[in-house]
Design an enzyme around this catalytic site. Sequence first.
Site, short mmCIF file in Angstrom:
data_model
loop_
_atom_site.label_atom_id
_atom_site.label_comp_id
_atom_site.label_asym_id
_atom_site.label_seq_id
_atom_site.Cartn_x
_atom_site.Cartn_y
_atom_site.Cartn_z
N PHE A 57 0.87 -1.18 0.00
CA PHE A 57 0.00 0.00 0.00
C PHE A 57 0.91 1.23 0.00
O PHE A 57 2.09 1.13 0.35
CB PHE A 57 -0.89 -0.01 1.26
N GLN A 103 -7.75 14.39 4.34
CA GLN A 103 -7.18 13.58 3.26
C GLN A 103 -8.08 13.56 2.03
O GLN A 103 -9.28 13.29 2.15
CB GLN A 103 -6.98 12.15 3.75
N HIS A 107 -8.44 11.57 -1.32
CA HIS A 107 -7.96 10.32 -1.91
C HIS A 107 -7.79 10.50 -3.41
O HIS A 107 -8.68 11.06 -4.07
CB HIS A 107 -8.98 9.20 -1.62
N LEU A 118 -15.18 5.48 -4.10
CA LEU A 118 -13.75 5.17 -4.02
C LEU A 118 -13.35 4.00 -4.89
O LEU A 118 -14.02 2.97 -4.92
CB LEU A 118 -13.39 4.82 -2.57
N GLU A 122 -7.03 1.93 -3.08
CA GLU A 122 -5.59 1.96 -3.31
C GLU A 122 -5.07 0.55 -3.61
O GLU A 122 -3.99 0.37 -4.17
CB GLU A 122 -4.93 2.49 -2.04
N ARG A 162 -0.76 9.36 -0.29
CA ARG A 162 -1.97 9.87 -0.96
C ARG A 162 -1.93 11.36 -1.25
O ARG A 162 -2.41 11.82 -2.29
CB ARG A 162 -3.19 9.57 -0.09
N HIS A 187 -11.78 12.25 1.66
CA HIS A 187 -11.84 10.84 2.04
C HIS A 187 -11.78 10.60 3.53
O HIS A 187 -12.46 9.73 4.06
CB HIS A 187 -10.66 10.14 1.36
N ARG A 231 -2.63 10.49 6.57
CA ARG A 231 -2.81 9.09 6.95
C ARG A 231 -2.32 8.18 5.84
O ARG A 231 -2.62 8.40 4.67
CB ARG A 231 -4.29 8.79 7.20
C1 LIG Z 1 -14.72 4.20 0.80
C2 LIG Z 1 -13.74 4.08 1.91
C3 LIG Z 1 -12.79 3.07 1.89
C4 LIG Z 1 -11.86 2.95 2.93
N1 LIG Z 1 -10.95 1.93 2.91
C5 LIG Z 1 -10.08 1.79 3.94
C6 LIG Z 1 -9.15 0.71 3.98
O1 LIG Z 1 -9.12 -0.14 3.10
N2 LIG Z 1 -8.30 0.63 5.02
C7 LIG Z 1 -8.31 1.54 6.04
O2 LIG Z 1 -7.51 1.42 6.96
N3 LIG Z 1 -9.21 2.56 6.04
C8 LIG Z 1 -10.08 2.71 5.02
N4 LIG Z 1 -10.98 3.73 5.03
C9 LIG Z 1 -11.13 4.55 6.23
C10 LIG Z 1 -11.93 3.79 7.28
O3 LIG Z 1 -12.76 2.86 6.66
C11 LIG Z 1 -12.80 4.72 8.13
O4 LIG Z 1 -12.02 5.76 8.65
C12 LIG Z 1 -13.38 3.92 9.28
O5 LIG Z 1 -14.07 2.78 8.79
C13 LIG Z 1 -14.31 4.73 10.15
O6 LIG Z 1 -14.79 3.86 11.14
P1 LIG Z 1 -15.54 4.41 12.43
O7 LIG Z 1 -15.90 3.24 13.25
O8 LIG Z 1 -14.73 5.48 13.02
O9 LIG Z 1 -16.84 5.10 11.81
P2 LIG Z 1 -18.06 4.48 10.95
O10 LIG Z 1 -17.79 3.14 10.43
O11 LIG Z 1 -18.44 5.56 9.97
O12 LIG Z 1 -19.18 4.34 12.01
C14 LIG Z 1 -19.81 5.45 12.61
C15 LIG Z 1 -20.96 4.96 13.43
O13 LIG Z 1 -21.46 6.05 14.18
C16 LIG Z 1 -22.85 6.10 14.08
N5 LIG Z 1 -23.25 7.49 14.29
C17 LIG Z 1 -22.75 8.61 13.71
N6 LIG Z 1 -23.35 9.70 14.20
C18 LIG Z 1 -24.25 9.27 15.12
C19 LIG Z 1 -25.20 9.92 15.95
N7 LIG Z 1 -25.35 11.23 15.97
N8 LIG Z 1 -25.99 9.15 16.74
C20 LIG Z 1 -25.85 7.79 16.74
N9 LIG Z 1 -24.97 7.13 15.97
C21 LIG Z 1 -24.19 7.87 15.17
C22 LIG Z 1 -23.18 5.52 12.72
O14 LIG Z 1 -24.46 4.96 12.73
C23 LIG Z 1 -22.11 4.43 12.61
O15 LIG Z 1 -22.58 3.25 13.22
C24 LIG Z 1 -11.88 3.88 3.99
C25 LIG Z 1 -12.84 4.89 4.00
C26 LIG Z 1 -13.76 5.00 2.96
C27 LIG Z 1 -14.73 6.14 2.99
#
Ligand SMILES: Cc1cc2nc3c(=O)[nH]c(=O)nc-3n(C[C@H](O)[C@H](O)[C@H](O)COP(=O)(O)OP(=O)(O)OC[C@H]3O[C@@H](n4cnc5c(N)ncnc54)[C@H](O)[C@@H]3O)c2cc1C
Length: 613
Positions: free
Chosen positions: A113, A233, A235, A245, A248, A281, A346, A381
């Site tokens: 990566f 970031q 992407h 997306l 990568e 990135r 991103h 990142r």
């Molecule tokens: C398309 C894409 C591909 C990616 N690929 C990679 C990868 O391959 N490898 C990598 O390391 N990273 C990757 N990333 C980054 C990574 O996936 C994210 O940063 C990470 O998954 C975020 O996880 P999280 O648990 O912080 O938030 P999320 O998975 O977004 O979860 C947030 C949670 O909070 C809840 N929530 C939000 N606001 C409220 C509220 N007010 N009240 C109640 N619930 C709420 C939502 O319901 C959800 O359940 C990628 C990001 C994207 C966008």
Amino acid sequence: MYEHDVIVVGGGGAGLRAAIAAQEEGADVAIVTKLHPVRSHTGAAEGGINAALREGDDWELHAYDTMKGSDYLGDAPAIETLAQDAPEEVFQIEHWGMPFSREEDGRVSQRPFGGLSFPRTTYAGAETGHHLLHTMYEQVVKRGIQVYDEWYVMNLAVTDEETPEDRSCHGIVGYDVQSGEIAGFKANDGVILATGGPGQAFDHTTNAVACTGDGYAMAYRAGVPMEDMEFVQFHPTTLPSTGVLISEGVRGEGGILYNADGERFMFEHGYANNDGELASRDVVSRAELTEVNEGRGFEDEYVMLDMRHLGEERIVDRLENILHLAEDFEGVDGLKEPMPVKPGQHYEMGGIETDENGHTCIDGLYAAGETACVSVHGANRLGGNALPELIVFGARAGKHAAGGDMAEAKIETGERGDIEYDETELPYQPGEVGIDSGPSGVAADGGAVTADADAVVEQTVETERERVSTLMERDEGVQHSQIRADLQKTMTQNVNVFREEEGLKQALQDIREIREAYQDVYVDDPSRTFNTDLQQTIETRNLIDVAETITLGALVRTEFRGAHWRAEHQERKDEKWLKHTLVGWNDGDPTIFYRPTILEGENKTYEPKERSY
Ligand SMILES: Cc1cc2nc3c(=O)[nH]c(=O)nc-3n(C[C@H](O)[C@H](O)[C@H](O)COP(=O)(O)OP(=O)(O)OC[C@H]3O[C@@H](n4cnc5c(N)ncnc54)[C@H](O)[C@@H]3O)c2cc1C
């Protein structure tokens, strides 16, 4: 009122891992989430999880790559914790049943990566996040952890002592999307915000509509500083028409980028002579936009990403999901044609300031995942470093909140310790405008100071009920969709990959006007149930706060570091800027201050070097 020991807000990767860890410590845990956990945005993660698993690799190499990738703005204790704990966390999820892709000899596969000196990205096809969510959700169900899904969390129940460092968090206020009920949730031991990113502040983003920065805004208004928010970031490979997306992983497997002159510009124009398409990135995004701005793009907008030479078998085996995304969202057959790509918002490197245990400066309030800034990613990142952050720091936050035994944190939080205040004269006053359509946060609304946790929660419930009544009673005004569109427009125009002082000032002025417009926001839909109009109106206010902290940080940081490029300041200025930007809400009158970056690691001090790929 509902009551649990630990309340986790959000059921994405960070929230699920935090809940499991807290439950393992014996706590009664609940997850409160606006989406069903497996619909969380973690499910969109494609490429993989970085962890030093193999011979020839080790945590120190992972830490070094991450520090270099961060452009020396990450904190060594956080980065080293990530690199040290990631392998064990990956083994843990593998033992819980995560269906990792495998080599013929049975070992878990790893791919290269961007910015990594070793191929250490572990993956499950191009659907890593989807499998991660399902694997952990199974554990949540198995352990009987209560999930309140389709509950939208509106605010934190925090006491209102004068300084945030003296305040305590006793719970949350939730809005049941299915019934319209507004209720309090008391947390006896802690609240963990795991609410994901703020991509909806921009109009071209890889983030889902649910990524509205709620956690940042709630913590900010309760008094927790927002750290390094200017580092957004972009992407390099998103589909031009939708922002979807293209992982990568495509470049990791050998995909190449070329411009309208057919040049493999990453090498031919000298952007990254060693790593080419697999440079970090920020480097690739700037290269693509430079190609377009200098007239070598396609349709003045994008470049091409080609994976045809990898062959059908390998593409279908490792990147099948990419074929579907390109076909469904851009009408392109990735086996036969190159895919058009351009940079898109991103990931937010900054966030709710926490220490290595996920704790904020407010007693009982934690954050983990993208919404938190611990700080692992610093100014940029590395791909594949967010998913290990979710599981490593999600687990730590859950354990700490539930009273688990942990070493004292080395990272300081809040407006204390070695900090200095910013003296930049701002062109427009940030922060609160008028009544802001309701209480601006527990701290600012007064009267919640009490030793009685129930009373703090009840009072916060009352203020949120009043806020909703105010919004629902109005029968004319501006709709949130217009306000949100204006916000996204100015952020995308002025606070994007390339940033100029005038544009940043313009964005601040626009945000001020957008805040003023929000005073007249109204909810058109009168229904009690499934009122997405109401929910999005509240989310839009959160986006305004988040956008303002991003723009403030971008304006005051007069250097070029990582993802933060400034036209007038074309070099990294270590003497002045090896420090984190912190923006405190300060009861509606924001303050900006700084804390030095920690470069002293366990076995060595990381010396900032020129970052080349
Ligand atoms: C398309 C894409 C591909 C990616 N690929 C990679 C990868 O391959 N490898 C990598 O390391 N990273 C990757 N990333 C980054 C990574 O996936 C994210 O940063 C990470 O998954 C975020 O996880 P999280 O648990 O912080 O938030 P999320 O998975 O977004 O979860 C947030 C949670 O909070 C809840 N929530 C939000 N606001 C409220 C509220 N007010 N009240 C109640 N619930 C709420 C939502 O319901 C959800 O359940 C990628 C990001 C994207 C966008």
